[in-house]
Design an enzyme around this catalytic site. Structure first.
Site, PDB file in Angstrom:
ATOM      1  NE  ARG A 214      28.569  60.265  77.681  1.00 44.42           N
ATOM      2  CZ  ARG A 214      27.452  60.624  77.071  1.00 44.42           C
ATOM      3  NH1 ARG A 214      26.294  60.109  77.449  1.00 44.42           N
ATOM      4  NH2 ARG A 214      27.475  61.501  76.076  1.00 44.42           N
TER       5      ARG A 214
ATOM      6  CD  GLU B 294      28.313  53.395  75.928  1.00 45.01           C
ATOM      7  OE1 GLU B 294      28.169  54.030  74.862  1.00 45.01           O
ATOM      8  OE2 GLU B 294      27.786  53.734  76.989  1.00 45.01           O
TER       9      GLU B 294
ATOM     10  CG  HIS C  35      24.903  55.458  74.472  1.00 44.36           C
ATOM     11  ND1 HIS C  35      26.162  55.872  74.819  1.00 44.36           N
ATOM     12  CD2 HIS C  35      24.129  56.568  74.544  1.00 44.36           C
ATOM     13  CE1 HIS C  35      26.149  57.168  75.080  1.00 44.36           C
ATOM     14  NE2 HIS C  35      24.926  57.621  74.916  1.00 44.36           N
TER      15      HIS C  35
HETATM   16  C1  8YV Z   1      23.845  60.368  71.775  1.00 47.17           C
HETATM   17  C2  8YV Z   1      24.256  60.932  74.172  1.00 47.17           C
HETATM   18  O1  8YV Z   1      23.064  59.412  71.228  1.00 47.17           O
HETATM   19  O2  8YV Z   1      23.709  63.113  73.583  1.00 47.17           O
HETATM   20  C3  8YV Z   1      24.440  62.389  74.285  1.00 47.17           C
HETATM   21  O3  8YV Z   1      25.292  62.795  75.106  1.00 47.17           O
HETATM   22  O4  8YV Z   1      24.819  60.189  74.886  1.00 47.17           O
HETATM   23  C4  8YV Z   1      23.332  60.414  73.165  1.00 47.17           C
HETATM   24  O5  8YV Z   1      22.163  61.168  73.155  1.00 47.17           O
HETATM   25  C5  8YV Z   1      25.260  59.900  71.536  1.00 47.17           C
HETATM   26  O6  8YV Z   1      26.134  60.825  72.040  1.00 47.17           O
HETATM   27  C6  8YV Z   1      25.473  59.711  70.017  1.00 47.17           C
HETATM   28  O7  8YV Z   1      25.064  60.826  69.328  1.00 47.17           O
END
Ligand code: 8YV
Length: 327
Positions: free
Chosen positions: A238, A267, A286
């Protein structure tokens, strides 16, 4: 009587059919837009289940949902949810922890290779018609095989990254995590290090840990100063685990060789971000889990979790088990 579910992430037709067979579904498009947020706010009072991702479900939104029983996140990260408040209200939170592990680790290695071998920079250089003669040292990258892979956060994704480094590229694996993991040591010949030692020793410093109150800002000016000018920094965790201004300064001063970043403090990353001025930064949107196969598997997992919860069964991926059994 069908339960009322609000979706703020679109589902494929088969998954939508599965959900609509058991629930009354309202779809909210673009919940981060003004219109989308207004639609979500209008739909919440009737919502007994929520399914979506990438939206901060704050106390204000929660206060509009007095009937909410379960929030099913299409993600493994849950830093955008007020978990304590959900638990206090007896609302189940579920996520999708396993289905995205390999794909996200692949993204981590894509960034390792792209930054070490300058793939994006040199591909753009060719596309710009700059390739006039055999390349020389000014365009050389650095090896990945045999180097030291430093992993901060040895969970599922960290282990998958270690697997790729050890078995795929003959890398020495060192890691920092809550605790030493003997199974990881045995499987990958990995060695536990405290954070400072890892930062000084690793050729690649890779973040694969969750964003929590304890990890926010974990990598700042002091940590970048412990890295070497040959060090490549990778973040697939993150953005807020890193002091982004400190990273910009580390890149600007040559404190680190390069950075491969899939996540950011803000983001989408603003087009005028200083990070985008560095040739030795590979910035991706991302996309950690963003393959057709994996995103469908994540959504299917989220639908299963939601249906289980609405049917009064314990969901497979319950983030806050204190809420079970439901009061
Ligand atoms: C996702 C992510 O793409 O799963 C997570 O925590 O950061 C990513 O795999 C994002 O959250 C949108 O679904």
């Amino acid at each position: 009587m069908k339960k009322h579910v609000v979706l703020y992430k679109t589902l494929s037709a088969p998954l939508m059919a599965r959900l609509e067979a058991v629930a009354q579904v309202t779809v909210v498009e673009n919940p981060k837009s003004q219109d989308g947020l207004a639609h979500l706010r209008d739909a919440l009072p009737e919502a007994e289940g929520l399914l979506g991702a990438s939206l901060t479900l704050d106390a204000d939104l929660l206060s509009l949902a007095p009937r909410l029983q379960v929030v099913s996140s299409v993600s493994v990260g849950v830093d955008n949810y007020p978990i304590d408040e959900l638990t206090r209200r007896g609302i189940l939170l579920t996520n999708t922890p396993d289905v995205l592990t390999e794909t996200t680790a692949d993204t981590g290695f894509a960034l390792i290779m792209a930054t070490a071998r300058r793939v994006v920079e040199l591909a753009d250089w060719v596309r710009d018609g700059q390739w006039k003669q055999n390349i020389g040292p000014a365009h050389f990258g650095t090896d990945v095989h045999g180097k030291t892979l430093g992993i901060i956060g040895m969970g599922r994704i960290g282990e998958a990254l270690a697997q790729r480094g050890h078995f795929g590229f003959g890398m020495r694996v060192i890691y920092h995590s809550h605790s030493q993991k003997p199974a990881v040591d045995a499987r990958f010949g990995a060695e536990y290090r405290n954070l400072d030692a890892l930062l000084q020793e690793a050729d690649f410093v890779c973040l694969t840990l969750p964003l929590t109150a304890q990890t926010q800002g974990l990598i700042g000016a002091e940590q970048f100063a412990r890295m070497r000018p040959e060090t490549i920094f990778i973040n697939i965790a993150r953005g807020k685990v890193v002091d982004e201004q400190a990273m910009i300064e580390a890149l600007r001063s040559g404190q680190i060789r390069a950075a491969g970043l899939d996540v950011f403090t803000q983001e989408p990353l603003p087009a005028d971000s200083p990070l985008l001025t560095f040739d030795n930064v590979v910035a991706t949107p991302h996309m950690g889990s963003a393959t057709h196969e994996t995103r469908e598997a994540m959504a299917a997992c989220a639908v299963d979790n939601l249906i289980s919860a609405l049917n009064g069964q314990r969901p497979k991926d319950l983030v806050n088990p204190e809420t079970w059994p439901r009061g």
